[in-house]
Design a protein around this motif. Structure first.
Motif, PDB file in Angstrom:
ATOM      1  N   SER A 160       0.877  12.310 -14.650  1.00  9.78           N
ATOM      2  CA  SER A 160       1.748  11.129 -14.549  1.00  9.78           C
ATOM      3  C   SER A 160       2.184  10.899 -13.112  1.00  9.78           C
ATOM      4  O   SER A 160       2.203   9.759 -12.637  1.00  9.78           O
ATOM      5  N   ASP A 161       2.525  11.981 -12.433  1.00  4.06           N
ATOM      6  CA  ASP A 161       2.924  11.875 -11.033  1.00  4.06           C
ATOM      7  C   ASP A 161       1.772  11.336 -10.181  1.00  4.06           C
ATOM      8  O   ASP A 161       1.966  10.434  -9.367  1.00  4.06           O
ATOM      9  N   GLU A 162       0.580  11.866 -10.383  1.00  3.15           N
ATOM     10  CA  GLU A 162      -0.598  11.396  -9.643  1.00  3.15           C
ATOM     11  C   GLU A 162      -0.860   9.912  -9.924  1.00  3.15           C
ATOM     12  O   GLU A 162      -1.134   9.138  -9.015  1.00  3.15           O
ATOM     13  N   ALA A 163      -0.791   9.529 -11.193  1.00  2.75           N
ATOM     14  CA  ALA A 163      -1.039   8.136 -11.570  1.00  2.75           C
ATOM     15  C   ALA A 163      -0.005   7.209 -10.934  1.00  2.75           C
ATOM     16  O   ALA A 163      -0.348   6.122 -10.448  1.00  2.75           O
ATOM     17  N   ASN A 164       1.250   7.623 -10.933  1.00  4.07           N
ATOM     18  CA  ASN A 164       2.296   6.805 -10.310  1.00  4.07           C
ATOM     19  C   ASN A 164       2.101   6.696  -8.805  1.00  4.07           C
ATOM     20  O   ASN A 164       2.356   5.643  -8.218  1.00  4.07           O
ATOM     21  N   GLN A 165       1.631   7.756  -8.165  1.00  2.02           N
ATOM     22  CA  GLN A 165       1.358   7.695  -6.730  1.00  2.02           C
ATOM     23  C   GLN A 165       0.210   6.736  -6.429  1.00  2.02           C
ATOM     24  O   GLN A 165       0.289   5.942  -5.482  1.00  2.02           O
ATOM     25  N   ILE A 166      -0.842   6.801  -7.235  1.00  2.00           N
ATOM     26  CA  ILE A 166      -1.964   5.874  -7.069  1.00  2.00           C
ATOM     27  C   ILE A 166      -1.495   4.446  -7.259  1.00  2.00           C
ATOM     28  O   ILE A 166      -1.857   3.539  -6.497  1.00  2.00           O
ATOM     29  N   LEU A 167      -0.670   4.226  -8.276  1.00  5.56           N
ATOM     30  CA  LEU A 167      -0.127   2.894  -8.543  1.00  5.56           C
ATOM     31  C   LEU A 167       0.666   2.379  -7.350  1.00  5.56           C
ATOM     32  O   LEU A 167       0.485   1.238  -6.908  1.00  5.56           O
ATOM     33  N   LYS A 168       1.524   3.211  -6.785  1.00  9.53           N
ATOM     34  CA  LYS A 168       2.339   2.798  -5.636  1.00  9.53           C
ATOM     35  C   LYS A 168       1.476   2.486  -4.412  1.00  9.53           C
ATOM     36  O   LYS A 168       1.730   1.511  -3.702  1.00  9.53           O
ATOM     37  N   ILE A 169       0.475   3.303  -4.176  1.00  9.74           N
ATOM     38  CA  ILE A 169      -0.413   3.089  -3.020  1.00  9.74           C
ATOM     39  C   ILE A 169      -1.182   1.780  -3.173  1.00  9.74           C
ATOM     40  O   ILE A 169      -1.259   0.972  -2.244  1.00  9.74           O
ATOM     41  N   ALA A 170      -1.737   1.563  -4.367  1.00 13.82           N
ATOM     42  CA  ALA A 170      -2.512   0.340  -4.612  1.00 13.82           C
ATOM     43  C   ALA A 170      -1.621  -0.895  -4.526  1.00 13.82           C
ATOM     44  O   ALA A 170      -2.017  -1.916  -3.947  1.00 13.82           O
ATOM     45  N   ALA A 171      -0.424  -0.811  -5.071  1.00 14.96           N
ATOM     46  CA  ALA A 171       0.498  -1.954  -5.025  1.00 14.96           C
ATOM     47  C   ALA A 171       0.917  -2.263  -3.586  1.00 14.96           C
ATOM     48  O   ALA A 171       0.983  -3.435  -3.184  1.00 14.96           O
ATOM     49  N   ALA A 172       1.171  -1.222  -2.802  1.00 18.56           N
ATOM     50  CA  ALA A 172       1.541  -1.431  -1.398  1.00 18.56           C
ATOM     51  C   ALA A 172       0.374  -2.023  -0.613  1.00 18.56           C
ATOM     52  O   ALA A 172       0.572  -2.920   0.224  1.00 18.56           O
ATOM     53  N   SER A 173      -0.832  -1.569  -0.898  1.00 17.34           N
ATOM     54  CA  SER A 173      -2.017  -2.112  -0.225  1.00 17.34           C
ATOM     55  C   SER A 173      -2.214  -3.574  -0.571  1.00 17.34           C
ATOM     56  O   SER A 173      -2.522  -4.394   0.300  1.00 17.34           O
ATOM     57  N   ARG A 174      -2.015  -3.894  -1.836  1.00 17.31           N
ATOM     58  CA  ARG A 174      -2.162  -5.289  -2.269  1.00 17.31           C
ATOM     59  C   ARG A 174      -1.122  -6.167  -1.575  1.00 17.31           C
ATOM     60  O   ARG A 174      -1.421  -7.284  -1.139  1.00 17.31           O
ATOM     61  N   LYS A 175       0.078  -5.648  -1.449  1.00 20.21           N
ATOM     62  CA  LYS A 175       1.157  -6.402  -0.780  1.00 20.21           C
ATOM     63  C   LYS A 175       0.800  -6.647   0.684  1.00 20.21           C
ATOM     64  O   LYS A 175       1.030  -7.726   1.211  1.00 20.21           O
ATOM     65  N   THR A 176       0.236  -5.651   1.336  1.00 20.62           N
ATOM     66  CA  THR A 176      -0.170  -5.782   2.738  1.00 20.62           C
ATOM     67  C   THR A 176      -1.242  -6.857   2.890  1.00 20.62           C
ATOM     68  O   THR A 176      -1.180  -7.693   3.786  1.00 20.62           O
ATOM     69  N   VAL A 177      -2.220  -6.840   1.997  1.00 21.07           N
ATOM     70  CA  VAL A 177      -3.290  -7.845   2.039  1.00 21.07           C
ATOM     71  C   VAL A 177      -2.717  -9.232   1.787  1.00 21.07           C
ATOM     72  O   VAL A 177      -3.096 -10.206   2.457  1.00 21.07           O
ATOM     73  N   SER A 178      -1.782  -9.343   0.854  1.00 17.65           N
ATOM     74  CA  SER A 178      -1.153 -10.638   0.553  1.00 17.65           C
ATOM     75  C   SER A 178      -0.398 -11.186   1.761  1.00 17.65           C
ATOM     76  O   SER A 178      -0.403 -12.386   2.008  1.00 17.65           O
ATOM     77  N   ALA A 179       0.235 -10.286   2.502  1.00 16.66           N
ATOM     78  CA  ALA A 179       1.002 -10.705   3.678  1.00 16.66           C
ATOM     79  C   ALA A 179       0.100 -11.264   4.767  1.00 16.66           C
ATOM     80  O   ALA A 179       0.538 -12.064   5.594  1.00 16.66           O
ATOM     81  N   LYS A 180      -1.167 -10.848   4.771  1.00 15.54           N
ATOM     82  CA  LYS A 180      -2.113 -11.341   5.785  1.00 15.54           C
ATOM     83  C   LYS A 180      -2.661 -12.714   5.422  1.00 15.54           C
ATOM     84  O   LYS A 180      -3.455 -13.277   6.161  1.00 15.54           O
ATOM     85  N   LYS A 181      -2.270 -13.226   4.272  1.00 16.88           N
ATOM     86  CA  LYS A 181      -2.691 -14.560   3.812  1.00 16.88           C
ATOM     87  C   LYS A 181      -4.184 -14.754   3.912  1.00 16.88           C
ATOM     88  O   LYS A 181      -4.695 -15.587   4.646  1.00 16.88           O
ATOM     89  N   TYR A 182      -4.896 -13.965   3.126  1.00 17.21           N
ATOM     90  CA  TYR A 182      -6.356 -14.041   3.090  1.00 17.21           C
ATOM     91  C   TYR A 182      -6.754 -15.457   2.919  1.00 17.21           C
ATOM     92  O   TYR A 182      -7.667 -16.006   3.273  1.00 17.21           O
TER      93      TYR A 182
END
Length: 95
Positions: A73-95
């Motif tokens: 569960s801890d590993e899955a939550n860490q993956i979720l947080k990393i992916a969500a943060a990455s998606r947010k970063t990409v969104s901020a760059k206004k692809y």
């Protein structure tokens, strides 16, 4: 996992969502555009969240003991947080 029907059903759902995380992350890494990368990463976030959900269901339904899934569960939550943060970063760059 126990050999109960309940465990088999939930386990199958967990297997599908968790394997989808890896498959879609791989697809994101091969994306041809930032928009495609964002779309694939969004699927990764959804599937990682679903994987966490199925682990919570396994515990709440008392199919497995909470401490048996703590590490996963801890590993899955860490993956979720990393992916969500990455998606947010990409969104901020206004692809």
């Amino acid at each position: 996992m126990p050999k109960t029907e309940e465990a088999k059903i939930i386990g199958r759902q967990l297997l599908r969502s968790s394997s989808s995380v890896g498959a879609n992350y791989r697809a994101a890494c091969r994306a041809r555009s930032q928009a495609e990368f964002h779309a694939k990463l969004s699927i990764v976030v959804e599937e990682a969240d679903e994987s966490v959900f199925w682990m919570e269901i396994l515990v709440e339904a008392e199919v497995v003991k909470p401490n048996e899934l703590d590490y996963l569960s801890d590993e899955a939550n860490q993956i979720l947080k990393i992916a969500a943060a990455s998606r947010k970063t990409v969104s901020a760059k206004k692809y």
